[in-house]
Write a protein that holds these residues in place. Structure first.
Motif, mmCIF file in Angstrom:
data_model
loop_
_atom_site.group_PDB
_atom_site.id
_atom_site.type_symbol
_atom_site.label_atom_id
_atom_site.label_comp_id
_atom_site.label_asym_id
_atom_site.label_seq_id
_atom_site.Cartn_x
_atom_site.Cartn_y
_atom_site.Cartn_z
ATOM 1 N N ASN A 63 -20.931 53.687 116.849
ATOM 2 C CA ASN A 63 -22.155 54.444 117.114
ATOM 3 C C ASN A 63 -23.402 53.597 116.897
ATOM 4 O O ASN A 63 -24.454 53.853 117.498
ATOM 5 N N GLN A 64 -23.294 52.592 116.039
ATOM 6 C CA GLN A 64 -24.438 51.701 115.788
ATOM 7 C C GLN A 64 -24.644 50.694 116.911
ATOM 8 O O GLN A 64 -25.730 50.128 117.063
ATOM 9 N N THR A 65 -23.610 50.485 117.746
ATOM 10 C CA THR A 65 -23.696 49.466 118.795
ATOM 11 C C THR A 65 -24.823 49.754 119.783
ATOM 12 O O THR A 65 -25.563 48.855 120.215
ATOM 13 N N GLN A 66 -24.968 51.039 120.170
ATOM 14 C CA GLN A 66 -25.990 51.381 121.161
ATOM 15 C C GLN A 66 -27.416 51.209 120.633
ATOM 16 O O GLN A 66 -28.372 51.139 121.410
ATOM 17 N N GLN A 67 -27.524 51.155 119.309
ATOM 18 C CA GLN A 67 -28.860 50.932 118.755
ATOM 19 C C GLN A 67 -29.411 49.550 119.123
ATOM 20 O O GLN A 67 -30.627 49.313 119.093
ATOM 21 N N GLN A 68 -28.489 48.643 119.510
ATOM 22 C CA GLN A 68 -28.920 47.297 119.884
ATOM 23 C C GLN A 68 -29.768 47.297 121.169
ATOM 24 O O GLN A 68 -30.547 46.375 121.437
ATOM 25 N N VAL A 69 -29.583 48.339 122.018
ATOM 26 C CA VAL A 69 -30.352 48.427 123.257
ATOM 27 C C VAL A 69 -31.857 48.516 122.962
ATOM 28 O O VAL A 69 -32.700 47.988 123.701
ATOM 29 N N LEU A 70 -32.178 49.200 121.881
ATOM 30 C CA LEU A 70 -33.582 49.365 121.517
ATOM 31 C C LEU A 70 -34.246 48.019 121.213
ATOM 32 O O LEU A 70 -35.433 47.826 121.471
ATOM 33 N N LYS A 71 -33.476 47.083 120.686
ATOM 34 C CA LYS A 71 -34.040 45.786 120.374
ATOM 35 C C LYS A 71 -34.460 45.027 121.647
ATOM 36 O O LYS A 71 -35.381 44.236 121.640
ATOM 37 N N LEU A 72 -33.719 45.321 122.735
ATOM 38 C CA LEU A 72 -34.062 44.656 124.013
ATOM 39 C C LEU A 72 -35.376 45.198 124.579
ATOM 40 O O LEU A 72 -36.045 44.524 125.371
ATOM 41 N N LEU A 73 -35.746 46.416 124.187
ATOM 42 C CA LEU A 73 -36.984 47.050 124.690
ATOM 43 C C LEU A 73 -38.191 46.697 123.846
ATOM 44 O O LEU A 73 -39.326 47.083 124.219
ATOM 45 N N GLN A 74 -37.987 46.052 122.754
ATOM 46 C CA GLN A 74 -39.109 45.722 121.890
ATOM 47 C C GLN A 74 -39.899 44.514 122.423
ATOM 48 O O GLN A 74 -39.310 43.610 122.984
#
Length: 284
Positions: free
Chosen positions: A273-284
């Protein structure tokens, strides 16, 4: 591997594996708490059918052993009563021998006759009053004892006859019928009848001995049947237990395994479930 927020495949795998682990863990805990490996048809359909069939066999065999024991009790009651009849007949032999002696006076013959008639009456009382579980023990009708393992091919019916017992019939002959005691039950024991009575009494004693021998043989047969039923019940109970009972060595090992898998599965699902949180880093 591409990153996506529409589907979390890793989480789905982790969920499925965790669900399977939890199911197995629940089944293992049920086996440990119930002591039974088979708690529903879903656990082992064939094993359940086998175990239930064996349990039915055991129930029939246990009751059969009790049936045989009841039959033994009835026959032992008859044998005990007949031992008293033999004692009475032996006393009657003494009286008949005494009555055949011409040296007795009329009073002595009358006294011997009175005791003799009392003996005949008591034999009749024993025949009519001796009972087992409210049923008359002495009868020319056979008593049936049913022994079975619960199957049609494993059923045996024993027919045991104790024989009639009265002032006119006592004992059994080789043909299995009561010895006619009518000639012995004379109205008055006199010197002229005593010798005939003595012969008849000897025949009656032999008949009672033969009857007790038959009863003894039937007791032995029922004892053997009871022992066989008990032995079969023990063996089938062991067989049922091997099919139905929980193997605690195996179950505790499974419990430890599924507890570890449950903990690691929860941890894996959290990581997925934590894996998808990595997508947010690409938007920063």
């Amino acid at each position: 591997m591409s990153l996506s927020v529409l589907n979390n495949i890793s989480a789905l795998y982790a969920q499925n594996n965790l669900a399977s682990t939890q199911k197995n863990l629940q089944n293992t805990l049920t086996q440990l708490s119930s002591g039974s490996r088979i708690n529903s048809g879903a656990d082992d359909a064939a094993g359940l059918a086998l175990a239930d069939g064996l349990h039915a066999n055991v129930a029939a065999l246990n009751q059969s052993a009790r049936n045989a024991s009841d039959g033994i009790g009835l026959l032992q009651t008859a044998d005990g009563a007949l031992s008293q009849v033999t004692n009475l007949l032996n006393r009657a032999v003494t009286l008949a021998t005494q009555g055949a002696n011409g040296t007795l006076n009329s009073s002595q013959v009358s006294a011997a006759n009175q005791e003799y008639q009392n003996i005949l009456s008591e034999i009749g009382n024993i025949g009519s009053s001796t009972n087992f579980n409210g049923n008359a023990v002495f009868s020319s009708t056979a008593t049936t004892i049913f022994v079975s393992d619960g199957t049609s091919s494993g059923a045996t019916v024993f027919s045991d006859t104790t024989g009639a017992l009265s002032t006119s019939h006592v004992g059994l002959n080789a043909a299995g019928t009561s010895v006619d005691f009518t000639a012995t039950a004379v109205a008055t024991l006199t010197a002229s009848t005593a010798q005939t009575v003595l012969t008849n009494l000897t025949t009656a004693i032999a008949g009672v001995a033969y009857q007790r021998g038959q009863i003894g043989a039937n007791i032995n047969q029922l004892s053997a049947a009871s022992s066989v039923a008990t032995s079969q019940s023990e063996n089938l109970t062991a067989a049922e237990s091997s099919v139905r009972s929980t193997d605690y060595a195996t179950a505790t090992s499974e419990l430890a395994k599924f507890q570890v898998l449950s903990q690691t599965g929860i941890s894996a699902l959290a990581q997925a479930n934590q894996t998808q949180q990595q997508v947010l880093k690409l938007l920063q």
